[in-house]
Every structure is written in structure tokens, then in C-alpha cells.
Design a protein around this motif. Structure first.
Motif, PDB file in Angstrom:
ATOM      1  N   ASP A  93      21.744  34.242  58.390  1.00  0.00           N
ATOM      2  CA  ASP A  93      20.919  35.121  59.224  1.00  0.00           C
ATOM      3  C   ASP A  93      20.122  36.104  58.377  1.00  0.00           C
ATOM      4  N   SER A  94      20.730  36.625  57.334  1.00  0.00           N
ATOM      5  CA  SER A  94      20.056  37.569  56.459  1.00  0.00           C
ATOM      6  C   SER A  94      18.831  36.929  55.807  1.00  0.00           C
ATOM      7  N   LEU A  95      18.980  35.713  55.320  1.00  0.00           N
ATOM      8  CA  LEU A  95      17.842  34.996  54.731  1.00  0.00           C
ATOM      9  C   LEU A  95      16.756  34.727  55.761  1.00  0.00           C
ATOM     10  N   ASP A 101      10.525  38.507  58.314  1.00  0.00           N
ATOM     11  CA  ASP A 101       9.780  39.745  58.061  1.00  0.00           C
ATOM     12  C   ASP A 101       8.563  39.474  57.184  1.00  0.00           C
ATOM     13  N   ILE A 102       8.759  38.686  56.131  1.00  0.00           N
ATOM     14  CA  ILE A 102       7.648  38.346  55.234  1.00  0.00           C
ATOM     15  C   ILE A 102       6.605  37.532  55.974  1.00  0.00           C
ATOM     16  N   GLY A 108      -0.018  37.765  60.133  1.00  0.00           N
ATOM     17  CA  GLY A 108      -0.910  38.660  60.855  1.00  0.00           C
ATOM     18  C   GLY A 108      -2.326  38.652  60.315  1.00  0.00           C
ATOM     19  N   THR A 109      -2.461  38.379  59.027  1.00  0.00           N
ATOM     20  CA  THR A 109      -3.796  38.371  58.425  1.00  0.00           C
ATOM     21  C   THR A 109      -4.628  37.181  58.889  1.00  0.00           C
ATOM     22  N   ALA A 110      -3.992  36.152  59.395  1.00  0.00           N
ATOM     23  CA  ALA A 110      -4.728  34.977  59.851  1.00  0.00           C
ATOM     24  C   ALA A 110      -5.637  35.291  61.032  1.00  0.00           C
ATOM     25  N   PHE A 111      -5.329  36.342  61.776  1.00  0.00           N
ATOM     26  CA  PHE A 111      -6.102  36.682  62.953  1.00  0.00           C
ATOM     27  C   PHE A 111      -6.970  37.923  62.753  1.00  0.00           C
TER      28      PHE A 111
END
Length: 123
Positions: A93-95, A101-102, A108-111
Motif C-alpha cells: 500500500d505504501s508503494l 501521489d507522483i 495534471g500537466t496533461a490537461f
């Protein structure tokens, strides 16, 4: 759905649906890969998806599940890809959460317009 165990509803792209496709393919699980065009999405289709978003995994009985990470955990638990040891499950789960998150920051930059993406990168 015919003989398929699942139907995966997602855009014809790789982003949040691709890791689900890869898990299903690796596990040799029959599924319908329902690829949706961006022009189809805003109509009535969006209202039929959990939370009005995709990817969506639909089971043979018509149950629709949303949220890509939750879908992966469901498939992992259902098909032997998720640890049963609590410490190993935490590490898994941590991975997953860290990569998520990354991915959220990058995707987000794709839009964004090129100027907005540059401004965000400089912050």
C-alpha cells in the motif's frame, strides 16, 4: 459481458486504466476492454459511472466499482496479487500510494496549457 468476468470502462488511453488492464491480462482474466472516446464521455455515460468518473470495473452481476487504486486492491485480493501478511500489505500500500501521489502530480500537466505547466513546475 458474455464469458467475460469483468468489463473495464475507460478512455482509449493508458493513464489510470492501464495498470488495471495489465493486472487482468497478467492474471489471464477474461474482460471486456470498453474504451470510451472523449466525445462519448460527457453525455449520459458519465452519469452511469460511480462518482461520475473512470476507470470503472463492472462485474458480471452489474456491480460497478470506481477509483483505480481501490479497483487494483480488489483485483489483487480477489486474484492472489495482494499480500496476506499485514506488514507486506502495508509495504504494498505504501508503494502504491506513493506512486499514486507522483502520478497525480505528473498527470495534471496533461490537461494544462504549456504556460501553466511551466508555472506549476517552477513553484
Amino acid at each position: 459481458m458474455a464469458d467475460n468476468v469483468y468489463t473495464l470502462h475507460y478512455f482509449d488511453g493508458y493513464a489510470r486504466g492501464e495498470h488495471i488492464r495489465l493486472l487482468l491480462a497478467h492474471a489471464n482474466i477474461k474482460f471486456e476492454d470498453h474504451r470510451i472516446s472523449f466525445s462519448e464521455w460527457p453525455g449520459t455515460l458519465k452519469a452511469t459511472m460511480p462518482g461520475g468518473s473512470m476507470p470503472c470495473l463492472e462485474t458480471k452481476d452489474g456491480n460497478k466499482m470506481g477509483e483505480s487504486i481501490a479497483i487494483l486492491r480488489f483485483l489483487g485480493l480477489t486474484h492472489g496479487y495482494y499480500p496476506t501478511d499485514f506488514n507486506e500489505a502495508w509495504a504494498c500500500d505504501s508503494l502504491i500510494d506513493g506512486y499514486s501521489d507522483i502520478f497525480n502530480k505528473i498527470s495534471g500537466t496533461a490537461f494544462m496549457s504549456p504556460g501553466q505547466a511551466k508555472e506549476d513546475a517552477e513553484d
